[in-house]
Design a protein around this motif. Structure first.
Motif, PDB file in Angstrom:
ATOM      1  N   GLN A 390     -14.330 -20.724 -19.310  1.00 15.64           N
ATOM      2  CA  GLN A 390     -15.767 -20.140 -19.000  1.00 15.64           C
ATOM      3  C   GLN A 390     -16.643 -21.035 -18.705  1.00 15.64           C
ATOM      4  N   VAL A 391     -16.597 -22.231 -19.444  1.00 14.70           N
ATOM      5  CA  VAL A 391     -17.458 -23.474 -19.459  1.00 14.70           C
ATOM      6  C   VAL A 391     -17.203 -24.028 -18.037  1.00 14.70           C
ATOM      7  N   VAL A 400     -27.699 -26.776 -16.479  1.00 13.45           N
ATOM      8  CA  VAL A 400     -27.687 -26.986 -17.764  1.00 13.45           C
ATOM      9  C   VAL A 400     -26.190 -27.102 -18.383  1.00 13.45           C
ATOM     10  N   VAL A 401     -25.527 -26.229 -18.038  1.00 12.59           N
ATOM     11  CA  VAL A 401     -23.798 -26.352 -18.486  1.00 12.59           C
ATOM     12  C   VAL A 401     -23.226 -27.607 -18.088  1.00 12.59           C
ATOM     13  N   SER A 402     -23.323 -27.794 -16.604  1.00 17.36           N
ATOM     14  CA  SER A 402     -22.695 -28.970 -16.100  1.00 17.36           C
ATOM     15  C   SER A 402     -23.190 -30.278 -16.714  1.00 17.36           C
ATOM     16  N   THR A 423     -27.083 -23.041 -24.733  1.00 22.10           N
ATOM     17  CA  THR A 423     -25.749 -23.294 -23.793  1.00 22.10           C
ATOM     18  C   THR A 423     -24.872 -22.148 -23.940  1.00 22.10           C
ATOM     19  N   ALA A 424     -24.462 -21.793 -24.928  1.00 23.03           N
ATOM     20  CA  ALA A 424     -23.303 -20.788 -25.094  1.00 23.03           C
ATOM     21  C   ALA A 424     -23.637 -19.367 -24.261  1.00 23.03           C
ATOM     22  N   LEU A 429     -23.034 -15.837 -19.606  1.00 25.75           N
ATOM     23  CA  LEU A 429     -23.665 -15.282 -18.568  1.00 25.75           C
ATOM     24  C   LEU A 429     -23.029 -15.875 -16.952  1.00 25.75           C
ATOM     25  N   HIS A 430     -22.983 -16.986 -17.122  1.00 25.59           N
ATOM     26  CA  HIS A 430     -22.534 -17.752 -15.680  1.00 25.59           C
ATOM     27  C   HIS A 430     -21.024 -18.013 -15.527  1.00 25.59           C
ATOM     28  N   GLY A 431     -20.397 -17.861 -16.677  1.00 24.42           N
ATOM     29  CA  GLY A 431     -18.909 -18.138 -16.699  1.00 24.42           C
ATOM     30  C   GLY A 431     -18.013 -16.854 -16.799  1.00 24.42           C
TER      31      GLY A 431
END
Length: 442
Positions: A390-391, A400-402, A423-424, A429-431
């Motif tokens: 997911q990450v 931000v995650v990248s 971050t989680a 949401l995006h993963g």
């Protein structure tokens, strides 16, 4: 500095040079014993992976810079490339490119021989450090309680070299288990993870404008176990390394090399291969298993002996952790030098266990995400790999995650940074397949 004390370091690779640099602050004499002849910027015979891609993570580069001020600038003067990760380099993970975003991380891109040559020159300029070449170590002197030196041979002549401290930095080929057994000492428990990794590397002429002006591209191993990297190194060359796990090794045949590159999850490396002049033939390399020796779990370790670098923990080289963990071990050793010599080994293994364990967990979890890799998959490992997937999906879109993902991979931030509530939330949401609109990365 303690008058009269002598430290002997076995091996003039990255781990050995860093250890010698640190020990020069405390010991009156430091002697580096190296089997190879070290001349200029050359691939040493004892470094089987020396012709292949090496990565220095930013946490390791920071230690290099602390121990050798101006090291980064010197490498650049000698032809290396320095670039900000994700800004001037490309990373493909989980089948797609991580979104470009500032990370605050610096990649120093150079060949292993250049990195080693700069550290060797700087280390050997220290007045109380001496390097002896063409020396083969046959075993340890002393007993199960205390190591007092090493037995060596050079040009057919045996010599016992006494020391107050012996550091084994002989790498993946270390015979430390045999040496410990010979003096009646216990051998540490070891973890082993068989990955049967194969490399094939080739040099190409670099041309301006290739890869959009970026300095490197890394394509992590995909579901087919294939990956690779292309980095702009000294001499205005591309060093291209192809990799395959579980026996699916890239070819050393020049005609087959481009075909294997075409099977990677991203086209960038194949485009470089097809659009560049080859400078040599592909060179193969095989890595069978990651091995971690748990000196940190031993109830008693011989005084006067430290085991560092790949001799202690040999990581899957896909994750570019080896040089950086050696640097973090050197920093831990430096912090441990104050105190009783008899307990130095115990202090060192305790202080260095955290960076070693963190890097091992990251690499082992990634390896175990491949179904063909045999190893224990605890509930924690399975849940971790689900979350990491997911990450990675989120990092394809969310800056931000990248950024956080890369800072964890570079051992700058702990893995817990990816579970911070903010971050989680972005990862969830995006993963998880929700749409996230962003312009195409450049």
């Amino acid at each position: 500095m303690t008058a009269g004390r002598h430290a002997v370091v076995l091996g003039a690779g990255i781990a050995g040079l860093l250890a010698a640099r640190v020990l020069s602050e405390e010991f009156a004499r430091v002697t580096i014993l190296e089997r190879d002849r070290c001349e200029g910027v050359q691939v040493r015979r004892g470094v089987q992976q020396g012709r292949h891609l090496h990565g220095l993570l930013d946490s390791g580069r920071a230690v290099f810079e602390e121990l050798y001020p101006g090291c980064t600038a010197e490498l650049v003067r000698r032809g290396a490339t320095a670039a900000e990760v994700l800004v001037h380099t490309r990373w493909y993970v989980g089948g797609a490119r991580l979104v470009p975003t500032p990370t605050g991380l610096t990649s120093v891109i150079a060949s292993r021989p250049l990195l080693e040559a700069v550290l060797r020159q700087r280390t050997c300029q220290i007045p109380n450090v001496r390097m002896r070449e063409g020396i083969t170590v046959r075993g340890l002197l002393g007993d199960a309680e205390t190591v007092t030196g090493v037995a060596t041979v050079a040009d057919g002549r045996a010599e016992n070299i006494t020391a107050d401290l012996v550091v084994d930095a002989t790498g993946r080929g270390s015979r430390i288990d045999e040496w410990l057994t010979d003096i009646g000492a216990a051998v540490p428990d070891a973890e082993r993870l068989d990955v049967d990794l194969g490399y094939s590397s080739r040099l190409y002429r670099h041309r301006p404008g290739q890869l959009g002006g970026h300095s490197s591209v890394i394509v992590s191993t995909g579901t087919n176990g294939r990956g690779g990297g292309a980095v702009h190194i000294e001499g205005d060359r591309w060093l291209v390394t192809l990799a395959g796990m579980l026996g699916d090794h890239p070819p050393a045949d020049p005609d087959e090399f481009p075909r294997y590159a075409a099977t990677l999850a991203a086209p960038d490396i194949h485009e470089i291969v097809m659009d560049s002049e080859p400078l040599d033939d592909p060179v193969p390399y095989r890595f069978r298993a990651s091995v971690r020796r748990h000196f940190d779990r031993m109830t008693a370790v011989p005084a006067g002996l430290l085991v560092v670098g790949d001799a202690q923990c040999a990581f899957n080289p896909l994750y570019a952790q080896g040089m950086t963990v050696a640097a973090l071990q050197a920093a831990a050793l430096r912090a441990c030098l104050d105190g009783a010599p008899a307990t130095l080994a115990a202090r060192f293994y305790a202080a260095s266990s955290d960076p070693v364990a963190a890097a091992w967990r990251l690499a082992a979890s990634s390896d175990l995400s491949h179904p063909g890799v045999i190893g224990p998959r605890s509930l924690r490992t399975r849940l971790t790999n689900v979350y990491v997937a997911q990450v990675q999906r989120a990092a394809h879109h969310d800056p931000v995650v990248s950024r956080t993902f890369m800072r964890v991979a570079h051992l700058v931030e702990p893995p817990a940074a990816l579970t911070h509530p903010v971050t989680a939330g972005r990862i969830m949401l995006h993963g998880s397949g929700f749409a996230y609109t962003r312009s195409t990365p450049s």
